[in-house]
Write an enzyme that holds these catalytic residues in place. Structure first.
Site, PDB file in Angstrom:
ATOM      1  N   LYS A  86       0.864  -1.344  -0.059  1.00  0.00           N
ATOM      2  CA  LYS A  86       0.093  -0.065   0.064  1.00  0.00           C
ATOM      3  C   LYS A  86       0.805   1.367   0.094  1.00  0.00           C
ATOM      4  O   LYS A  86       0.363   2.387   0.183  1.00  0.00           O
ATOM      5  CB  LYS A  86      -0.876   0.001   1.076  1.00  0.00           C
ATOM      6  CG  LYS A  86      -0.340  -0.088   2.544  1.00  0.00           C
ATOM      7  CD  LYS A  86      -1.145   0.052   3.644  1.00  0.00           C
ATOM      8  CE  LYS A  86      -0.270   0.179   4.950  1.00  0.00           C
ATOM      9  NZ  LYS A  86      -1.125   0.324   6.167  1.00  0.00           N
ATOM     10  N   SER A 126     -10.016   1.832  -3.016  1.00  0.00           N
ATOM     11  CA  SER A 126      -9.569   3.371  -2.498  1.00  0.00           C
ATOM     12  C   SER A 126     -10.120   4.416  -3.275  1.00  0.00           C
ATOM     13  O   SER A 126     -10.365   4.182  -4.497  1.00  0.00           O
ATOM     14  CB  SER A 126      -7.966   3.288  -2.531  1.00  0.00           C
ATOM     15  OG  SER A 126      -7.489   4.639  -2.556  1.00  0.00           O
ATOM     16  N   TYR A 152       0.359   1.556  -7.614  1.00  0.00           N
ATOM     17  CA  TYR A 152      -0.527   0.972  -6.279  1.00  0.00           C
ATOM     18  C   TYR A 152      -1.982   1.562  -6.641  1.00  0.00           C
ATOM     19  O   TYR A 152      -2.894   0.534  -6.380  1.00  0.00           O
ATOM     20  CB  TYR A 152      -0.054   1.723  -4.801  1.00  0.00           C
ATOM     21  CG  TYR A 152      -1.270   1.982  -3.998  1.00  0.00           C
ATOM     22  CD1 TYR A 152      -1.564   0.735  -3.163  1.00  0.00           C
ATOM     23  CD2 TYR A 152      -2.233   3.059  -3.818  1.00  0.00           C
ATOM     24  CE1 TYR A 152      -2.732   0.972  -2.396  1.00  0.00           C
ATOM     25  CE2 TYR A 152      -3.242   3.182  -3.032  1.00  0.00           C
ATOM     26  CZ  TYR A 152      -3.476   1.929  -2.191  1.00  0.00           C
ATOM     27  OH  TYR A 152      -4.540   2.238  -1.405  1.00  0.00           O
ATOM     28  N   LYS A 156      -5.444  -1.013  -7.432  1.00  0.00           N
ATOM     29  CA  LYS A 156      -6.953  -1.139  -6.985  1.00  0.00           C
ATOM     30  C   LYS A 156      -7.950  -0.917  -8.089  1.00  0.00           C
ATOM     31  O   LYS A 156      -9.064  -1.406  -8.284  1.00  0.00           O
ATOM     32  CB  LYS A 156      -6.990   0.268  -5.984  1.00  0.00           C
ATOM     33  CG  LYS A 156      -6.300  -0.015  -4.625  1.00  0.00           C
ATOM     34  CD  LYS A 156      -6.528  -1.065  -4.099  1.00  0.00           C
ATOM     35  CE  LYS A 156      -5.802  -1.354  -2.603  1.00  0.00           C
ATOM     36  NZ  LYS A 156      -5.904  -2.718  -1.958  1.00  0.00           N
ATOM     37  N   ASN A 182      -9.498   8.225   3.669  1.00  0.00           N
ATOM     38  CA  ASN A 182      -8.221   8.117   4.606  1.00  0.00           C
ATOM     39  C   ASN A 182      -8.529   7.423   6.027  1.00  0.00           C
ATOM     40  O   ASN A 182      -8.839   8.436   6.839  1.00  0.00           O
ATOM     41  CB  ASN A 182      -7.731   9.598   4.500  1.00  0.00           C
ATOM     42  CG  ASN A 182      -7.338   9.997   3.257  1.00  0.00           C
ATOM     43  OD1 ASN A 182      -7.878  10.047   2.194  1.00  0.00           O
ATOM     44  ND2 ASN A 182      -5.877  10.390   3.301  1.00  0.00           N
ATOM     45  N   PHE A 221       2.352  19.473   2.849  1.00  0.00           N
ATOM     46  CA  PHE A 221       2.909  19.609   1.223  1.00  0.00           C
ATOM     47  C   PHE A 221       2.157  20.513   0.726  1.00  0.00           C
ATOM     48  O   PHE A 221       1.001  20.342   0.069  1.00  0.00           O
ATOM     49  CB  PHE A 221       2.823  17.985   0.838  1.00  0.00           C
ATOM     50  CG  PHE A 221       3.693  17.090   1.345  1.00  0.00           C
ATOM     51  CD1 PHE A 221       4.881  17.430   1.658  1.00  0.00           C
ATOM     52  CD2 PHE A 221       3.286  15.852   1.778  1.00  0.00           C
ATOM     53  CE1 PHE A 221       6.139  16.642   2.315  1.00  0.00           C
ATOM     54  CE2 PHE A 221       4.050  15.091   2.411  1.00  0.00           C
ATOM     55  CZ  PHE A 221       5.655  15.230   2.418  1.00  0.00           C
ATOM     56  N   ARG A 296       3.492  17.911  -2.812  1.00  0.00           N
ATOM     57  CA  ARG A 296       3.927  16.566  -3.022  1.00  0.00           C
ATOM     58  C   ARG A 296       3.448  16.088  -4.617  1.00  0.00           C
ATOM     59  O   ARG A 296       2.193  16.126  -4.693  1.00  0.00           O
ATOM     60  CB  ARG A 296       3.558  15.558  -2.095  1.00  0.00           C
ATOM     61  CG  ARG A 296       3.952  13.863  -2.174  1.00  0.00           C
ATOM     62  CD  ARG A 296       3.494  13.218  -1.124  1.00  0.00           C
ATOM     63  NE  ARG A 296       2.191  13.090  -0.913  1.00  0.00           N
ATOM     64  CZ  ARG A 296       1.630  12.210   0.172  1.00  0.00           C
ATOM     65  NH1 ARG A 296       2.277  11.754   0.893  1.00  0.00           N
ATOM     66  NH2 ARG A 296       0.228  12.521   0.349  1.00  0.00           N
ATOM     67  N   GLY A 298       1.715  14.208  -7.350  1.00  0.00           N
ATOM     68  CA  GLY A 298       0.764  13.081  -7.422  1.00  0.00           C
ATOM     69  C   GLY A 298      -0.578  13.457  -6.458  1.00  0.00           C
ATOM     70  O   GLY A 298      -1.384  12.734  -6.639  1.00  0.00           O
TER      71      GLY A 298
END
Ligand code: UD1
Length: 342
Positions: A86, A126, A152, A156, A182, A221, A296, A298
């Site tokens: 994950k 997810s 990752y 999913k 989350n 971030f 960050r 993505g």
């Protein structure tokens, strides 16, 4: 008669909380875990919470002969398939490891379900399958999927597709994708929780590790996102609530004769990174060392669940708050010191 539910990855973060919830609701979980990404301390924690040691089979979910033997030994009421890698960043560096483990594990489970006539499966998906939602940030299950930004995420995305195609070919199966938002927090007892390996990637363990001194400071971030305070917005769901959603899913599937559903599991409310920091500080009395850093790569700007389908279909909704989550996460972090000293 025992109602056995196979919980792959049952010693992991969400898996272990689901094991507790299953027992509380009259099921007998059978944990399948090879402890590659789980800590054996979880077994002690589960044993204390449950008052007896749960059934644990130490095995790789991709092991074809081994998994077949488990299906030969138990008649399962249902399967909850958590076992998967994950870490988003790691998946970018080692995509084949992710595709191999996450997809082969799922295929192995589905093949055995068909062979042994086990009908009911809940799959850990997810909200990453929505990618960056275009327009409205509150996503329903009908919101179009977008390509995720990591291998990752793709495991999913493809996992959901594998399940849908398997259902089309085997319409008497009952299959469900749960799209988690989350997960945060830990069990009230502080006997089970998340064991991040190495430096945590996720916000909550990074906050608690910073507060306890394991990390120097938290980097937020990005502060130039088009949101209320410039930081990203997510739907943080308490892991105990999330765990119970799986039990409700198993109950729902047990009464079906051919069913395929995809359901969001979130609170329906978005919180910014600064709101989480502020909740942590005010609820725990800890002053957190943090500063702004670069975005960050993505990260999506904002996403939160429309959780109406979960309420209507599963009769489930989140009960615990961000306050509960930060307190439970902090108590767990403090307890982790004792575990690490063992
Ligand atoms: C990520 C994955 C999601 C996966 C989840 C697993 C993506 C886009 N998201 O969610 O699919 O299910 O992990 O837990 O692949 N943040 C900081 N500083 C930090 C850490 C995080 O500011 O040190 C911020 C992030 O920018 C983000 C928020 O906190 O806005 C939550 O981040 P994180 O906990 O990593 O979860 P996601 O990226 O939302």
């Amino acid at each position: 008669m025992e109602k056995y539910v196979l919980v792959t990855g049952g010693a992991g973060y969400i898996g272990s909380h689901t094991v507790v919830s299953l027992v509380e609701n009259g099921y007998t979980p059978v944990i399948l875990d090879d402890f590659r990404n789980a800590n054996r301390v979880v077994i002690d924690g589960l044993t204390k919470i449950l008052g007896k040691k749960p059934i644990i089979i130490e095995l790789d979910v991709c092991d074809q002969n081994g998994v077949k033997e488990i299906f030969e030994s138990y008649k399962f009421e249902g399967i909850i398939h958590f076992a998967a890698y994950k870490a988003v960043g790691e998946s970018v560096d080692e995509p084949l490891k992710y595709y191999q483990n996450n997809l082969m594990g799922l295929i192995n489970i589905l093949s055995n379900m068909i062979e042994f006539n086990v009908k009911n499966l809940v799959f850990s998906s997810s909200c990453t399958v929505y990618g960056e939602p275009k327009g409205i940030k509150e996503v329903t299950e009908e919101t179009p999927k977008n390509f995720p930004n990591s291998p990752y995420g793709f495991t999913k995305w493809i996992g959901e597709q594998i399940i849908e195609d398997t259902f089309k070919a085997n319409p008497s199966l009952n299959l469900m994708n749960l799209r988690y938002f989350n997960p945060v927090g830990a069990h009230k007892s502080s006997l089970i929780g998340e064991f991040p390996i190495g430096k945590p990637n996720n916000l909550m363990p990074y906050i608690t590790q910073t507060a306890i001194g394991k990390q120097e400071e938290l980097i937020v971030f990005g502060n130039d996102y088009p949101t209320i305070d410039g930081t990203c917005i997510r739907d943080y769901i308490h892991v105990v609530d999330l765990a119970y959603a799986h039990v409700k899913a198993i109950v729902f599937l047990a009464g079906k004769f051919g069913s395929f559903e995809t359901i969001n599991i979130g609170t329906g409310k978005g919180s910014s990174v600064l709101e989480i920091i502020s909740a942590f500080e005010s609820e725990t009395g800890q002053k957190l060392k943090w500063k702004y850093g670069k975005r960050r790569s993505g990260d999506v700007t904002e996403i939160f669940a429309n959780a109406t389908k979960a309420k209507n279909i599963l009769e489930w909704e989140a009960k615990l708050s961000i306050k509960d989550a930060v307190i439970d996460a902090w108590n767990w972090e403090k307890k982790l010191i004792e575990h690490n000293e063992k």
